[in-house]
Design a protein around this motif. Structure first.
Motif, PDB file in Angstrom:
ATOM      1  N   PHE A 112       0.849  -1.183   0.000  1.00 30.96           N
ATOM      2  CA  PHE A 112       0.000   0.000   0.000  1.00 30.96           C
ATOM      3  C   PHE A 112       0.887   1.237   0.000  1.00 30.96           C
ATOM      4  O   PHE A 112       1.857   1.324   0.773  1.00 30.96           O
ATOM      5  CB  PHE A 112      -0.899   0.018   1.240  1.00 30.96           C
ATOM      6  CG  PHE A 112      -1.821  -1.167   1.343  1.00 30.96           C
ATOM      7  CD1 PHE A 112      -2.972  -1.241   0.575  1.00 30.96           C
ATOM      8  CD2 PHE A 112      -1.534  -2.210   2.209  1.00 30.96           C
ATOM      9  CE1 PHE A 112      -3.818  -2.335   0.664  1.00 30.96           C
ATOM     10  CE2 PHE A 112      -2.377  -3.302   2.308  1.00 30.96           C
ATOM     11  CZ  PHE A 112      -3.521  -3.373   1.536  1.00 30.96           C
ATOM     12  N   ILE A 113       0.545   2.190  -0.874  1.00 37.47           N
ATOM     13  CA  ILE A 113       1.280   3.447  -0.959  1.00 37.47           C
ATOM     14  C   ILE A 113       0.273   4.577  -0.856  1.00 37.47           C
ATOM     15  O   ILE A 113      -0.661   4.672  -1.656  1.00 37.47           O
ATOM     16  CB  ILE A 113       2.061   3.555  -2.282  1.00 37.47           C
ATOM     17  CG1 ILE A 113       3.010   2.367  -2.445  1.00 37.47           C
ATOM     18  CG2 ILE A 113       2.845   4.865  -2.334  1.00 37.47           C
ATOM     19  CD1 ILE A 113       3.644   2.279  -3.822  1.00 37.47           C
ATOM     20  N   ALA A 114       0.455   5.424   0.153  1.00 36.35           N
ATOM     21  CA  ALA A 114      -0.465   6.536   0.373  1.00 36.35           C
ATOM     22  C   ALA A 114       0.307   7.838   0.354  1.00 36.35           C
ATOM     23  O   ALA A 114       1.403   7.937   0.915  1.00 36.35           O
ATOM     24  CB  ALA A 114      -1.186   6.380   1.708  1.00 36.35           C
ATOM     25  N   GLY A 115      -0.281   8.841  -0.293  1.00 31.80           N
ATOM     26  CA  GLY A 115       0.276  10.182  -0.274  1.00 31.80           C
ATOM     27  C   GLY A 115      -0.716  11.140   0.335  1.00 31.80           C
ATOM     28  O   GLY A 115      -1.819  11.327  -0.187  1.00 31.80           O
ATOM     29  N   GLY A 116      -0.380  11.739   1.473  1.00 34.62           N
ATOM     30  CA  GLY A 116      -1.266  12.708   2.105  1.00 34.62           C
ATOM     31  C   GLY A 116      -2.618  12.127   2.463  1.00 34.62           C
ATOM     32  O   GLY A 116      -2.736  11.053   3.049  1.00 34.62           O
ATOM     33  N   ILE A 117      -3.684  12.825   2.058  1.00 35.81           N
ATOM     34  CA  ILE A 117      -5.034  12.396   2.403  1.00 35.81           C
ATOM     35  C   ILE A 117      -5.414  11.101   1.676  1.00 35.81           C
ATOM     36  O   ILE A 117      -6.437  10.479   1.991  1.00 35.81           O
ATOM     37  CB  ILE A 117      -6.057  13.517   2.094  1.00 35.81           C
ATOM     38  CG1 ILE A 117      -7.372  13.304   2.844  1.00 35.81           C
ATOM     39  CG2 ILE A 117      -6.268  13.665   0.597  1.00 35.81           C
ATOM     40  CD1 ILE A 117      -7.214  13.324   4.346  1.00 35.81           C
ATOM     41  N   GLY A 118      -4.566  10.642   0.768  1.00 37.65           N
ATOM     42  CA  GLY A 118      -4.777   9.345   0.134  1.00 37.65           C
ATOM     43  C   GLY A 118      -4.705   8.181   1.100  1.00 37.65           C
ATOM     44  O   GLY A 118      -5.006   7.044   0.726  1.00 37.65           O
ATOM     45  N   ILE A 119      -4.359   8.442   2.339  1.00 37.55           N
ATOM     46  CA  ILE A 119      -4.359   7.382   3.352  1.00 37.55           C
ATOM     47  C   ILE A 119      -5.781   6.917   3.671  1.00 37.55           C
ATOM     48  O   ILE A 119      -5.978   5.777   4.122  1.00 37.55           O
ATOM     49  CB  ILE A 119      -3.662   7.873   4.648  1.00 37.55           C
ATOM     50  CG1 ILE A 119      -3.408   6.714   5.618  1.00 37.55           C
ATOM     51  CG2 ILE A 119      -4.460   8.978   5.314  1.00 37.55           C
ATOM     52  CD1 ILE A 119      -2.499   5.643   5.105  1.00 37.55           C
ATOM     53  N   LEU A 184       0.112  -7.347  -5.051  1.00 38.52           N
ATOM     54  CA  LEU A 184      -0.747  -6.315  -5.615  1.00 38.52           C
ATOM     55  C   LEU A 184      -0.396  -4.993  -4.951  1.00 38.52           C
ATOM     56  O   LEU A 184      -0.124  -4.938  -3.746  1.00 38.52           O
ATOM     57  CB  LEU A 184      -2.225  -6.626  -5.370  1.00 38.52           C
ATOM     58  CG  LEU A 184      -2.856  -7.742  -6.186  1.00 38.52           C
ATOM     59  CD1 LEU A 184      -4.348  -7.863  -5.852  1.00 38.52           C
ATOM     60  CD2 LEU A 184      -2.677  -7.525  -7.678  1.00 38.52           C
ATOM     61  N   VAL A 185      -0.391  -3.923  -5.740  1.00 44.46           N
ATOM     62  CA  VAL A 185      -0.062  -2.592  -5.247  1.00 44.46           C
ATOM     63  C   VAL A 185      -1.330  -1.743  -5.243  1.00 44.46           C
ATOM     64  O   VAL A 185      -2.048  -1.684  -6.247  1.00 44.46           O
ATOM     65  CB  VAL A 185       1.021  -1.927  -6.120  1.00 44.46           C
ATOM     66  CG1 VAL A 185       1.325  -0.518  -5.615  1.00 44.46           C
ATOM     67  CG2 VAL A 185       2.284  -2.774  -6.142  1.00 44.46           C
ATOM     68  N   TYR A 186      -1.593  -1.098  -4.119  1.00 49.44           N
ATOM     69  CA  TYR A 186      -2.715  -0.171  -3.982  1.00 49.44           C
ATOM     70  C   TYR A 186      -2.144   1.203  -3.667  1.00 49.44           C
ATOM     71  O   TYR A 186      -1.341   1.356  -2.739  1.00 49.44           O
ATOM     72  CB  TYR A 186      -3.655  -0.611  -2.863  1.00 49.44           C
ATOM     73  CG  TYR A 186      -4.611  -1.697  -3.292  1.00 49.44           C
ATOM     74  CD1 TYR A 186      -5.942  -1.403  -3.583  1.00 49.44           C
ATOM     75  CD2 TYR A 186      -4.181  -2.997  -3.449  1.00 49.44           C
ATOM     76  CE1 TYR A 186      -6.811  -2.391  -4.011  1.00 49.44           C
ATOM     77  CE2 TYR A 186      -5.036  -3.998  -3.879  1.00 49.44           C
ATOM     78  CZ  TYR A 186      -6.357  -3.687  -4.156  1.00 49.44           C
ATOM     79  OH  TYR A 186      -7.223  -4.657  -4.588  1.00 49.44           O
ATOM     80  N   CYS A 187      -2.569   2.203  -4.450  1.00 52.07           N
ATOM     81  CA  CYS A 187      -1.998   3.541  -4.295  1.00 52.07           C
ATOM     82  C   CYS A 187      -3.096   4.589  -4.386  1.00 52.07           C
ATOM     83  O   CYS A 187      -3.957   4.525  -5.273  1.00 52.07           O
ATOM     84  CB  CYS A 187      -0.936   3.793  -5.367  1.00 52.07           C
ATOM     85  SG  CYS A 187      -0.094   5.391  -5.212  1.00 52.07           S
ATOM     86  N   CYS A 188      -3.035   5.556  -3.471  1.00 55.71           N
ATOM     87  CA  CYS A 188      -3.958   6.693  -3.504  1.00 55.71           C
ATOM     88  C   CYS A 188      -3.197   7.917  -3.028  1.00 55.71           C
ATOM     89  O   CYS A 188      -2.449   7.850  -2.042  1.00 55.71           O
ATOM     90  CB  CYS A 188      -5.174   6.425  -2.613  1.00 55.71           C
ATOM     91  SG  CYS A 188      -6.435   7.724  -2.696  1.00 55.71           S
ATOM     92  N   GLY A 189      -3.389   9.030  -3.731  1.00 58.95           N
ATOM     93  CA  GLY A 189      -2.681  10.246  -3.365  1.00 58.95           C
ATOM     94  C   GLY A 189      -2.718  11.252  -4.492  1.00 58.95           C
ATOM     95  O   GLY A 189      -3.544  11.146  -5.419  1.00 58.95           O
ATOM     96  N   PRO A 190      -1.822  12.221  -4.483  1.00 56.17           N
ATOM     97  CA  PRO A 190      -1.810  13.248  -5.534  1.00 56.17           C
ATOM     98  C   PRO A 190      -1.432  12.667  -6.888  1.00 56.17           C
ATOM     99  O   PRO A 190      -0.806  11.606  -6.979  1.00 56.17           O
ATOM    100  CB  PRO A 190      -0.769  14.252  -5.033  1.00 56.17           C
ATOM    101  CG  PRO A 190       0.068  13.479  -4.078  1.00 56.17           C
ATOM    102  CD  PRO A 190      -0.815  12.464  -3.447  1.00 56.17           C
TER     103      PRO A 190
END
Length: 310
Positions: A112-119, A184-190
């Motif tokens: 899991f990769i989160a950027g800022g409020i993408g957490i 599997l990669v999950y990513c949310c952010g800018p």
């Protein structure tokens, strides 16, 4: 596709980080809230002309409350400012949903990769992801990163906290260097983070959620096309400068919509014939290839005619 219509009340609004408010919502009548799974989001109707989507970041097993985390965006379109300034304890708000276009899929391992409020959509995924996962969470500063203490307390060294002012930008090349075929990669952010991850991870192993649309290439067709509405029996011409959604609205046909950017999923419509020009940010490559659904706020047509389940 739109989910339930709900009257909610703010049970609690409090800071979760610099510029981030945590909202705890419950049903105004005390009823049980609809079930949801990690990755889901809801629409908040802040005003009749102001609808925004926010990820659920609480416990899916708790049907009495929903938790959201909302970043104030100074250059935004007014939704986050309304949430921060108007949604205090006890305020009522209309909601629609939940919907999920960022569902967690089974895999031997998850990154899991989160950027800022993408957490926010990723928080509930961690408890559901099995035993082999890692979260890399980046942000501008530690103080701007919501839920850090909560995540570290719950998951310990599986959480890699990376404030940019302390550690620099995320080193994605190193992060993906030993990514094995079972992950599997999950990513949310800018958008800059999402684009960089998309360059490095094959589409079949990557799931992303966007809060804003990326730049698009020109539509496949530069001229008009027709949409036939199978249930209502109407055939309409969609000109180059109008979306399918707006063409339907011009003809007096109401379809629920929200973002009008291809990121929320509210206007999802079944396709019975024809080939859509998919321009959303939600469908996977396999779902696009099936050509049995589309988002009519942004997607158009490759073929001279589309037949829609409307």
């Amino acid at each position: 596709m739109a989910g339930a219509e709900l009257d909610l009340v703010v049970e609690r609004a409090r800071p979760a980080a610099d510029g981030v408010v945590e909202l705890i919502l419950r049903a105004a009548d005390g009823a049980e809230l609809p079930a949801w799974e990690p990755g889901a989001h809801v629409d908040l109707e802040l005003r009749p002309d102001l609808v925004r989507q926010y990820s659920l970041c609480g416990d899916p097993a708790d049907r009495t409350r929903w938790r959201l985390g909302v970043l104030r965006e100074p250059g935004g379109r007014g939704g986050s400012a309304f949430v921060h300034d108007e949604l205090a304890d006890g305020v009522k708000v209309r909601a629609r949903g939940p919907r999920n276009h960022f569902a967690l899929h089974d895999a031997p391992r998850h990154l899991f990769i989160a950027g800022g409020i993408g957490i926010t959509p990723i928080v509930p995924m961690l408890a559901a992801a099995g035993n082999d996962w890692r979260l890399v969470y980046g942000g501008r500063t530690r103080a701007s990163m919501a839920f850090v203490d909560e995540l570290v307390a719950a998951h310990g060294d599986r959480i890699d906290i990376r404030p940019q002012d302390e550690t620099g930008l995320l080193d994605l090349d190193t992060l993906f260097a030993d990514l094995d075929a079972g992950s599997l990669v999950y990513c949310c952010g800018p958008e800059a983070l999402l684009a960089a991850v998309e360059e490095r991870v094959p589409a079949g192993r990557l799931h992303v959620e966007r809060f804003a649309p990326a730049e698009l290439a020109d539509p496949v067709r530069a001229d008009d096309f027709e949409v036939e509405l199978a249930r209502s029996g109407l055939t309409l011409t969609v000109p180059p400068d109008r979306s399918i959604l707006h063409t339907l609205e011009d003809a007096g046909i109401t379809v629920l919509s929200s973002c009008q950017e291809g990121t929320c999923g509210t206007c999802e419509t079944g396709v019975l014939a024809g080939e859509p020009d998919h321009r959303d940010f939600l469908l996977t490559p396999d779902e696009r290839a099936a050509n049995d659904t589309m988002f009519i706020c942004v997607s158009r047509s490759c073929s001279p005619r589309l037949v829609l389940d409307l």
